[in-house]
Enzyme design. Structure first.
Site, short mmCIF file in Angstrom:
data_model
loop_
_atom_site.label_atom_id
_atom_site.label_comp_id
_atom_site.label_asym_id
_atom_site.label_seq_id
_atom_site.Cartn_x
_atom_site.Cartn_y
_atom_site.Cartn_z
N SER A 153 19.92 -45.15 3.49
CA SER A 153 20.34 -45.81 2.27
C SER A 153 19.72 -45.12 1.07
O SER A 153 18.65 -44.54 1.16
CB SER A 153 19.89 -47.27 2.28
OG SER A 153 18.48 -47.29 2.14
N LYS A 154 20.45 -45.21 -0.06
CA LYS A 154 19.99 -44.46 -1.22
C LYS A 154 18.71 -45.03 -1.80
O LYS A 154 18.07 -44.40 -2.62
CB LYS A 154 21.09 -44.35 -2.27
CG LYS A 154 21.53 -45.63 -2.90
CD LYS A 154 22.57 -45.30 -3.98
CE LYS A 154 23.24 -46.56 -4.47
NZ LYS A 154 24.41 -46.28 -5.30
N ARG A 155 18.34 -46.21 -1.35
CA ARG A 155 17.07 -46.77 -1.83
C ARG A 155 15.88 -46.02 -1.23
O ARG A 155 14.80 -46.03 -1.78
CB ARG A 155 16.99 -48.24 -1.47
CG ARG A 155 18.05 -49.04 -2.19
CD ARG A 155 17.49 -50.24 -2.85
NE ARG A 155 18.35 -50.63 -3.95
CZ ARG A 155 18.33 -51.83 -4.51
NH1 ARG A 155 17.51 -52.74 -4.06
NH2 ARG A 155 19.12 -52.10 -5.52
#
Ligand code: GLU
Length: 493
Positions: free
Chosen positions: A252-254
């Site tokens: 995930s881009k987090r």
């Protein structure tokens, strides 16, 4: 039979590494068998789809060397290859299903649907809504039809029994029909949902094998049923394992940059990224780690895909990229790679207005503008010494900014200014004070070119990566802190 595979991205954001990974495997599967690979744009979600995103996806896949035989930009005998241009086709097939009694018009309002779900939940019943649950008293249905209420077209689904779907890698997947909704096929605006458009297009485009992410397994029963209703042969399904962060959570881009734009901007070589993606759950028969796309296409065997979630590890990719630079690039190729990356006229021209007012000799340009030609700046906690904010507040500011920037779709100076202004107000800081730590995080020093311009030029992914890097050098955010911050951030909006 000619093998035909496809990648079917939805153009709703940055070009994701997961899309490239699935595209690569579809391409290799087809090529190994002398088949064709198609690119289709699934843009039925009109609100979230953008032409910019579509363009970025095409550019990124092409940058990685993943060429398609048919697609919206190259054409082909089964076009159009953009679902938004195929509306009539879906309407016709929805009508066929209606005529045959495999689908029905549903006039239920969204309030009624919420209510139905609530009552079912309270009664401890399956949440899936079946045709019988949705049916209105005959008179009421007739009235709504007469009065021209908006409706959706839903498919009929069995209420009980087990659906068995064959998957090339997973064997037979069993799903209880009781869990499957009377899926919407056409929305009230006449647009198809993913399920109808996907099945119709795979059939009309002659797709023989569908390799796609495992997140689509739950859709497979509905798709299989649609193929049965239409009397079509279903392509062979093969659900690929999802990419994971090193902590095994879903990529995930987090936690990790997920946009191909980031890797490109960071100076990864396309052949190294493609090679690394080829290692996601797959290996060459001789287990070597470095191989070219041609080699992968020649040796590809889907049976060698292992289902244990492949980890997308930046360190590993970086190591592999280094091998490519050292072993594969002679001086000419190295020079060309640098040109393709940032030492080219178009990019340097963008930077000129930033440096012109700030230098007296040309030799000052590089020290001043080095951050336009680098990755993550070499900063540590002491770099922020001049900032008059407590550590926690500083981290909060940077973190809120990262989150805020995640939602920016038009990445230019004006939009960035709007975001920054809004957040500065939240922190009750003057713009200059708010931007001071951002300046250090993004450009790596307290004196450089304008930070908003730098962010605009560097792009969303590199900017966010640098902000995240700054948070990390400041000690990072603990899980507990992250939860609290997320809650606060949500409440801002
Ligand atoms: N449009 C879907 C996506 O965004 C395609 C899924 C599929 O391959 O069926 O991934």
């Amino acid at each position: 039979m000619t093998v035909r595979t496809r990648i079917a991205p939805s153009p709703t954001g940055d070009p994701h590494v997961g899309t490239a990974y699935i595209a690569l495997f579809n391409l290799c599967f087809a090529r190994q068998q002398g088949g064709q690979f198609i690119l289709r744009i699934e843009d039925t979600d009109r609100e979230r789809s953008t032409p910019e995103s579509e363009q970025m996806i095409l550019d990124s896949l092409r940058w990685l060397g993943l060429e398609w035989d048919e697609g919206p930009d190259v054409g082909g005998p089964h076009g159009p290859y953009r679902q938004s241009e195929r509306g009539d086709i879906y309407a016709e097939y929805a009508r066929q299903l209606l005529d045959a009694g495999h689908a029905f018009k549903c006039y239920r309002t969204s309030e009624e649907l919420d209510e139905l779900r609530e009552t079912r939940k309270a009664a401890g019943l399956q949440m899936a809504l079946k045709p019988a649950d949705l049916a209105l008293p005959e008179e009421e249905a007739a009235r709504r039809e007469r009065e021209g209420w908006p409706y959706v077209v839903r498919m009929r689904v069995p209420t009980e029994g087990t659906c068995r779907v064959k998957d090339r890698l997973r064997g037979v997947i069993e799903v209880d029909w009781a869990q499957v909704d009377a899926q919407i096929l056409l929305k009230s605006d006449g647009m198809p949902t993913y399920h109808l458009a996907n099945v119709v297009d795979d059939h009309l485009m002659g797709i023989t094998h569908v390799l796609r992410g495992e997140e689509w397994i739950n859709s497979a029963p509905k798709h299989q049923l649609l193929y049965e209703y239409f009397g079509w042969e279903m392509p062979e399904l093969c659900h690929m394992p999802l990419l994971r962060n090193p902590d095994k959570s879903k990529l995930s881009k987090r936690k990790n940059p997920t946009s191909i734009n980031y890797y490109r901007r960071m100076g990864f070589l396309p052949q190294a990224v493609t090679n690394y993606l080829g290692r996601m759950g797959w290996s060459m028969p001789d287990e070597r780690e470095k191989f070219s796309l041609d080699e992968m296409m020649a040796h590809f065997d889907v049976e060698r895909v292992s289902l244990g979630g492949p980890v997308f590890d930046l360190e590993k990719l970086t190591w592999l990229n280094g091998l490519y630079i050292r072993e594969d690039l002679d001086d000419d190729a190295f020079l060309q790679a640098l040109r393709d990356w940032a030492f080219n006229e178009a990019y340097v021209r963008e930077i000129l207005p930033q440096v012109r007012p700030r230098v007296e000799t040309l030799s000052e340009v590089m020290p001043l503008a080095g951050h336009f030609f680098s990755g993550l700046p070499a900063i540590d906690e002491s770099s922020f010494a001049s900032v008059k904010l407590e550590r926690d507040e500083l981290v909060r500011l940077l973190q809120f900014l990262v989150w805020r920037l995640e939602g920016v779709s038009r990445w230019d100076k004006e939009s960035l200014l709007v975001e920054v202004k809004a957040l500065a107000e939240v922190f009750e800081l003057k713009m200059k004070a708010f931007l001071a730590p951002v300046f250090i995080a993004v450009t790596g020093s307290a004196t450089s070119t304008s930070v908003l311009d730098a962010m605009a030029i560097l792009g969303s992914d590199m900017t966010r990566a640098r902000l995240r890097h700054a948070i990390a050098v400041l000690g990072g955010v603990s899980k507990k802190q992250a939860k609290r911050l997320e809650k606060e951030f949500r409440e801002l909006k």
